[in-house]
Structures are given as C-alpha cells and as structure tokens.
Design a protein around this motif. Sequence first.
Motif, PDB file in Angstrom:
ATOM      1  N   MET A   1       0.186  -4.107   3.918  1.00 59.63           N
ATOM      2  CA  MET A   1      -1.076  -4.162   4.649  1.00 59.63           C
ATOM      3  C   MET A   1      -1.480  -5.622   4.791  1.00 59.63           C
ATOM      4  SD  MET A   1      -3.061  -1.464   5.360  1.00 59.63           S
ATOM      5  CE  MET A   1      -4.182  -1.598   6.717  1.00 59.63           C
TER       6      MET A   1
ATOM      7  N   MET B   1      -5.280   5.320   1.584  1.00 60.70           N
ATOM      8  CA  MET B   1      -4.375   4.235   1.224  1.00 60.70           C
ATOM      9  C   MET B   1      -4.852   3.597  -0.062  1.00 60.70           C
ATOM     10  SD  MET B   1      -3.561   2.206   4.695  1.00 60.70           S
ATOM     11  CE  MET B   1      -5.179   1.507   4.810  1.00 60.70           C
TER      12      MET B   1
ATOM     13  N   HIS C   1       0.823  -1.206   0.000  1.00 61.94           N
ATOM     14  CA  HIS C   1       0.000   0.000   0.000  1.00 61.94           C
ATOM     15  C   HIS C   1       0.856   1.255   0.000  1.00 61.94           C
ATOM     16  CE1 HIS C   1      -4.150  -1.403   1.733  1.00 61.94           C
ATOM     17  NE2 HIS C   1      -3.817  -2.027   0.622  1.00 61.94           N
TER      18      HIS C   1
ATOM     19  N   HIS D   1       3.694   0.881   2.826  1.00 61.18           N
ATOM     20  CA  HIS D   1       3.655  -0.151   3.863  1.00 61.18           C
ATOM     21  C   HIS D   1       3.070  -1.431   3.296  1.00 61.18           C
ATOM     22  CE1 HIS D   1      -0.200   2.012   3.990  1.00 61.18           C
ATOM     23  NE2 HIS D   1      -0.734   0.857   4.303  1.00 61.18           N
TER      24      HIS D   1
HETATM   25 CU   LIG Z   1      -2.696   0.105   4.026  1.00 57.18          CU
END
Ligand SMILES: [Cu+2]
Length: 153
Positions: A110, A86, A75, A108
């Motif tokens: 997820m 996001m 993400h 990041h």
């Molecule tokens: Cu995320």
Amino acid sequence: MRNPRNLVMLAGLLVTAAPALAHDYKVGPIVIERPWSRATPVKVGGAYMTLRNTGAAPDRLIKVASPAAEKAEIHETKIEGGTAMMRAVGALELKPGATVELKPGGLHLMLMGLERPLKEGESLKLVLTFEKAGTIEVEASVEKAGAPGGHKH
Ligand SMILES: [Cu+2]
C-alpha cells in the motif's frame, strides 16, 4: 523525401513512447516477478507482484518504500462480515521454495501520500528490503485502473 535527421528524431520518439516493460528481478535467492500497480485518481495506490524464495533458507520481506510515496506498507485484505478490511502486516514470511502472490483483494503493498496520482503506462519505483537477501529497487508498471490481478494460467 527521406531526411536522415527526421528518422533519428522519430526513433527517439518511439523509444520514449514505448510502454514500461514488465520485468523480473532477483536479489540473492529471492525472485520478484512482474511488479505492477494500477492507475489511481487519488494519492493512494496498491502494488502487486509475485515473490519466490528459490533458496534453502527462510527469508522475510521486512520493509517497503517508494520514492514516489510518503509511506508504504505491506497489507493483507481480509473479508470480515462481508466487508473487505485491510491491515498492515509487519513482515512477509518467505519459506524456502515458497511462492507468495501479492494481488488485488489479497496481500499487497500500500502506497500512501503519493506525490501525484498514478497514470497508466508509467512506472513506479519500489524499494524492497528482505531480511537476509538485502535491498532491491524494482520498477512496477502502472496498468489501467481496475485491471484484474496479473495473468495467472
Ligand atoms: Cu492496503
């Protein structure tokens, strides 16, 4: 009184109670530094790390998974109209010599459908697949909820 058997038992307990150590990993020319995650009360979590391509050819992170989650995605976070949004990114480009930091509020991993909430001090298995370097399993250390991103100097 010193009973050698008690000492052995104590040593065993100390080993079990030791916090998960942050590790760096390498697959081909790709270095994965200090994968970590945050404790979460819900079944969704984020995972963070620094990726470095020490090779001469570009590579891409194309797939992420965790045996502890039903689904994992790459993400990115974008601020749109004052709100952090996001969205899933299909793949993460790693140019030769590039360092890409995955951190709270930015890129990041997820994790969705975690089999249970993550607790501080645990470790979380992640499976990362790079287009050229291949697949590697890493262990992310779970830090306390709300922990800020890494220890950048
Ligand atoms: Cu995320």
